[in-house]
Enzyme design. Structure first.
Site, PDB file in Angstrom:
ATOM      1  N   HIS A  73      -6.427  -5.484  -7.748  1.00 36.41           N
ATOM      2  CA  HIS A  73      -5.940  -4.230  -7.172  1.00 36.41           C
ATOM      3  C   HIS A  73      -6.931  -3.656  -6.158  1.00 36.41           C
ATOM      4  CE1 HIS A  73      -2.300  -1.823  -7.928  1.00 36.41           C
ATOM      5  NE2 HIS A  73      -2.963  -0.820  -7.373  1.00 36.41           N
ATOM      6  N   ASP A  75      -5.088 -11.715  -3.263  1.00 37.13           N
ATOM      7  CA  ASP A  75      -5.168 -10.333  -2.784  1.00 37.13           C
ATOM      8  C   ASP A  75      -6.488  -9.743  -3.269  1.00 37.13           C
ATOM      9  OD1 ASP A  75      -3.778  -7.513  -2.171  1.00 37.13           O
ATOM     10  OD2 ASP A  75      -4.644  -7.397  -4.171  1.00 37.13           O
ATOM     11  N   SER A 124       5.418  -1.250  -0.943  1.00 31.62           N
ATOM     12  CA  SER A 124       4.888  -0.637  -2.149  1.00 31.62           C
ATOM     13  C   SER A 124       5.966   0.103  -2.930  1.00 31.62           C
ATOM     14  CB  SER A 124       3.767   0.339  -1.789  1.00 31.62           C
ATOM     15  OG  SER A 124       3.378   1.100  -2.914  1.00 31.62           O
ATOM     16  N   GLY A 145      -4.577  -5.982   2.827  1.00 35.90           N
ATOM     17  CA  GLY A 145      -4.275  -4.628   2.411  1.00 35.90           C
ATOM     18  C   GLY A 145      -4.812  -3.540   3.311  1.00 35.90           C
ATOM     19  N   ILE A 147       0.863  -1.182   0.000  1.00 37.43           N
ATOM     20  CA  ILE A 147       0.000   0.000   0.000  1.00 37.43           C
ATOM     21  C   ILE A 147       0.897   1.228   0.000  1.00 37.43           C
ATOM     22  CG2 ILE A 147      -1.744   1.331   1.243  1.00 37.43           C
ATOM     23  CD1 ILE A 147      -2.885  -1.173   2.330  1.00 37.43           C
ATOM     24  N   LYS A 204       1.622  -9.910 -10.162  1.00 40.16           N
ATOM     25  CA  LYS A 204       0.450  -9.540  -9.369  1.00 40.16           C
ATOM     26  C   LYS A 204      -0.561  -8.825 -10.263  1.00 40.16           C
ATOM     27  CE  LYS A 204      -0.932  -6.932  -5.214  1.00 40.16           C
ATOM     28  NZ  LYS A 204      -1.726  -5.841  -5.833  1.00 40.16           N
TER      29      LYS A 204
END
Length: 397
Positions: free
Chosen positions: A288, A319, A128, A342, A100, A264
């Site tokens: 995302h 995720d 991140s 997240g 993040i 990802k």
């Protein structure tokens, strides 16, 4: 760390007898409500919001309601252990901190606080690409922590290679290449607030510390000055987002590093297959967090088919949409080898710094452990025999 994760419940109740209650709620929905009170409106919309009308954001959460666990009682199960090893990284549980950006806007200690908590709990943090602190600063703040680095491939391949080499030198153990955000999604809430933190020079910690990036800035400007930072922000905008990215990128990236490289942002089994053909070491099923594309398929809905296609050749991580330990159990049961958490950890950071991150992670791990114990599952593999469609739902596995 406690002998069992769920002993935190006993600690909380013992404090309750002394008249002390936690500063942060255990309920993920209430956690989000409290975090909103600690963040400015523009930053809140940026962190918590989704693309378009938020349908993907909502779909990520609704997807968990399609599945349920069928516990098995009175089983003489083996002792439960959550310890996991992925791609050479040892983890106390199959839960990672998802990448993040801009954590420094949520709390002054930013990513360093989260990394220290991850080290304390034996978890892995994925830093991140858009961190407030540089990748070296985060690694230095938590020596010995399990750290992976997320890379948004920049248009300048050499710059991307420079950042990856720095991550390897600093002790990061894997590179997670995010491929679903080469352009910023349509986010009405951000537009309504006129708020883009990157245009204000935030989230560039790793770039500002890169020698190749710094050499591209005007030499006649004082480093750190307002004009220098403005030039850095302009340069960042110019290199962010590799719109011409192809799977051959992974072939080139593996020439720059010996670290495992994951992809990802995968939702389709064929994309996972192509990525494996180009040498990736792992696949992260993700949309995302619903931030990029409205009406996208929910990540959890995509997980079973991707896991089936990969068939154990490389680890599959999940995720997007995870909020609780029970959510983690469902994702593991549907084929994930580990789950990235997240927004919740950032909410904890915003409310109470490192203590907030610690509280959130311990809650998730305690619920995961109890979910498995109460289900009679000693291993992740056991969970995969216990997850089934909820009544009225078609089996999408």
């Amino acid at each position: 760390m406690a002998e069992s994760w769920y002993t935190m419940r006993d600690e909380v109740f013992a404090d309750g007898l002394r008249g002390r209650v936690p500063r942060l709620p255990a309920d993920p929905a209430r956690l989000e409500e409290v975090a909103r009170q600690h963040l400015p409106a523009g930053l809140w919309s940026f962190v918590a919001g989704g693309a378009g009308g938020g349908r993907t954001l909502a779909a990520n959460r609704a997807a968990f309601d399609k599945w349920e666990l069928t516990p098995r009682m009175m089983h003489a199960a083996q002792p439960l252990t959550l310890r996991t090893e992925l791609l050479g990284t040892s983890m106390a549980a199959p839960v990672l901190l998802a990448p993040i950006g801009l954590a420094g806007l949520a709390h002054p200690d930013g990513e360093a606080a989260a990394a220290r908590v991850a080290r304390e709990l034996g978890l892995t943090m994925t830093l991140s690409n858009s961190s407030s602190l540089s990748l070296e600063e985060v690694a230095g703040a938590a020596p010995g922590a399990g750290l992976w680095f997320q890379l948004h491939p920049p248009k300048d391949d050499e710059l991307g290679a420079s950042i990856v080499r720095r991550a390897e030198k600093a002790g990061y153990q894997a590179i997670v290449v995010t491929v679903d955000s080469w352009a910023r999604g349509w986010r009405p809430a951000d537009l309504d607030h006129g708020y883009d933190p990157f245009l204000r020079g935030h989230g560039m910690g790793t770039f500002l510390a890169d020698p190749l990036f710094r050499r591209s800035l005007p030499a006649d400007l004082a480093v750190g000055s307002e004009l220098w930072l403005a030039a850095a922000a302009a340069r960042w905008r110019a290199v962010f987002g590799h719109s011409g990215l192809s799977y051959e990128y992974f072939d080139k990236l593996r020439e720059a590093t010996d670290l495992p490289v994951l992809i990802k942002g995968v939702l389709h089994p064929d994309d996972a297959e192509q990525a494996i053909a180009h040498g990736v070491s792992g696949v992260v099923v993700s949309n995302h967090g619903g931030r990029q594309l409205d009406r996208s398929k929910a990540a959890l809905d995509a997980l079973p088919a991707v896991a089936r296609q990969v068939a154990g050749r490389v680890p599959v991580l999940f995720d997007s949409g995870t909020r609780s330990g029970a959510d983690v159990a469902i994702a593991l049961g549907l084929g994930a080898d580990a789950v990235l958490l997240g927004r919740p950890w950032l909410y904890g950071l915003a409310i109470d710094g490192a203590d907030g991150v610690r509280h959130v992670l311990r809650c998730v791990l305690a619920e995961l452990e109890l979910t498995m114990l109460m289900s009679g599952a000693a291993t992740v593999e056991d969970l995969r025999h216990m997850v089934s469609p909820a009544p009225g739902r078609a089996d999408e596995r």
